[in-house]
Design a protein around this motif. Structure first.
Motif, mmCIF file in Angstrom:
data_model
loop_
_atom_site.group_PDB
_atom_site.id
_atom_site.type_symbol
_atom_site.label_atom_id
_atom_site.label_comp_id
_atom_site.label_asym_id
_atom_site.label_seq_id
_atom_site.Cartn_x
_atom_site.Cartn_y
_atom_site.Cartn_z
ATOM 1 N N THR A 8 0.822 -1.210 0.000
ATOM 2 C CA THR A 8 0.000 0.000 0.000
ATOM 3 C C THR A 8 0.858 1.263 0.000
ATOM 4 O OG1 THR A 8 -0.182 -0.234 2.414
ATOM 5 C CG2 THR A 8 -2.025 -1.023 1.090
ATOM 6 N N SER A 21 -4.307 3.306 -0.232
ATOM 7 C CA SER A 21 -4.583 2.296 -1.258
ATOM 8 C C SER A 21 -5.698 2.705 -2.210
ATOM 9 C CB SER A 21 -4.962 0.961 -0.598
ATOM 10 O OG SER A 21 -6.230 1.059 0.037
ATOM 11 N N THR A 56 -9.737 -0.623 4.365
ATOM 12 C CA THR A 56 -8.457 -0.468 3.665
ATOM 13 C C THR A 56 -7.825 0.872 4.011
ATOM 14 O OG1 THR A 56 -7.435 -0.678 1.456
ATOM 15 C CG2 THR A 56 -9.443 0.623 1.606
ATOM 16 N N HIS A 63 -3.380 -8.176 -1.436
ATOM 17 C CA HIS A 63 -3.208 -6.823 -1.960
ATOM 18 C C HIS A 63 -4.563 -6.112 -2.013
ATOM 19 C CE1 HIS A 63 -2.113 -3.527 -4.668
ATOM 20 N NE2 HIS A 63 -0.852 -3.818 -4.380
ATOM 21 N N PRO A 64 -4.603 -4.803 -1.707
ATOM 22 C CA PRO A 64 -5.873 -4.068 -1.747
ATOM 23 C C PRO A 64 -6.584 -4.150 -3.092
ATOM 24 C CG PRO A 64 -4.223 -2.765 -0.622
ATOM 25 C CD PRO A 64 -3.504 -3.954 -1.195
ATOM 26 N N TYR A 65 -5.829 -4.164 -4.188
ATOM 27 C CA TYR A 65 -6.468 -4.228 -5.499
ATOM 28 C C TYR A 65 -7.303 -5.508 -5.621
ATOM 29 C CZ TYR A 65 -7.083 -4.351 -10.563
ATOM 30 O OH TYR A 65 -7.632 -4.416 -11.819
#
Length: 296
Positions: free
Chosen positions: A102, A246, A242, A225-227
């Motif tokens: 992030t 991010s 989150t 991963h945030p995505y």
């Protein structure tokens, strides 16, 4: 012995690629030139370094020993030469950093870009790693410093907090919570959650926020991963909590809401305790601090 660095680097390239043409391409030389360098090295050492066939090139026993030893020695030599170059220009050199995803996505690009504009002779290498890997890289001296979330074992590092990054709720824009101007932590107790896994430094803080309020957590999915979390939320598999850094990766169709009361994570610069930074590394450290102040 009359052995040159060009011969040794050619030997490592051939040993690594197991192929003369690919080694020549990597060295930006012709294949005959690389073959000549290897032949001259074998003559000088009076030993055969490779067994050659039409399909591949395989190091002999002597070649395997030389490959293993040379890799370490030439790495050390490169470090010595790089340090010598910095004596003429204090801000010339290579800086190795590691950062959690992030921070890599939300803060590091601006920091590297600013360093490149101000100090073009600086060479910055980035490792994009999870929290535990960043701490290990700093602890082991593999990088000059790291950018991470406040570590649980902060006392073993020299640390400087440069940004307090708030957590946000992300849900689909057709979700009931999207109709609210903000959300509270208790509102999430009955929601399916898509959260970063425990390799993330943020997850420990999210779990603590629920525990402090004695709230249950219905964790449907854990991701790295945030995505990925955003894609899961987009598919209707839950909501996510989150860090604000991010949110640049947010896609259309998703809504962001403040979480009340606000919980923040500390984005921290870390280096080994009692170890000073080189002038180039200190310059990059200071630049990231500057960029963080603009984000704050």
């Amino acid at each position: 012995m009359n052995v040159s660095l060009r011969q040794l680097r050619a030997f490592l390239a051939v040993a690594g690629h197991r192929h003369f043409r690919r080694a020549a391409d990597a060295l930006h030389l012709t294949q005959p030139a690389v073959s000549r360098l290897i032949a001259d090295l074998e003559t000088e050492l009076d030993v055969r370094l490779f067994d050659r066939s039409t399909r591949e090139v395989v190091p002999t026993e002597a070649g395997r020993y030389l490959e293993q030893a040379l890799s370490r020695v030439l790495d050390e030599l490169d470090g010595v030469l790089a340090h010598a170059r910095t004596q003429a220009d204090p801000l010339r050199g290579r800086v190795r950093i590691a950062a959690v995803p992030t921070v890599s996505a939300g803060l590091v690009p601006a920091g590297i870009a600013l360093c490149a504009a101000r100090h073009p002779s600086l060479d910055i290498l980035l490792r994009d790693q999870n929290q535990a890997q960043v701490l290990d890289a700093v602890r082991g001296g593999e990088v000059d410093f790291g950018l991470t979330v406040e570590p649980a074992t902060r006392e073993e590092f020299e640390a400087e907090t440069i940004l307090r990054d708030p957590f946000r709720l992300v849900c689909r824009d057709d979700h009931a919570l999207a109709a609210q101007p903000s959300a509270t932590w208790p509102m999430l107790a009955d929601e399916l959650l898509v959260l970063l896994d425990h390799a993330s430094g943020s997850r420990r803080l999210i779990d603590a926020a629920f525990a402090e309020r004695q709230l249950s957590m219905r964790v449907a999915l854990e991701v790295g991963h945030p995505y990925t979390a955003f894609r899961m939320v987009e598919a209707g598999l839950g909501v996510t909590v989150t860090p604000a850094l991010s949110l640049d990766a947010l896609r259309p169709g998703l809504a962001v809401r403040r979480l009340e009361p606000e919980v923040r994570r500390e984005v921290t610069l870390l280096r080994r305790r009692a170890r000073s930074l080189s002038p180039p590394a200190q310059t990059v450290w200071d630049t990231f601090r500057e960029v963080a102040l603009t984000l704050a």
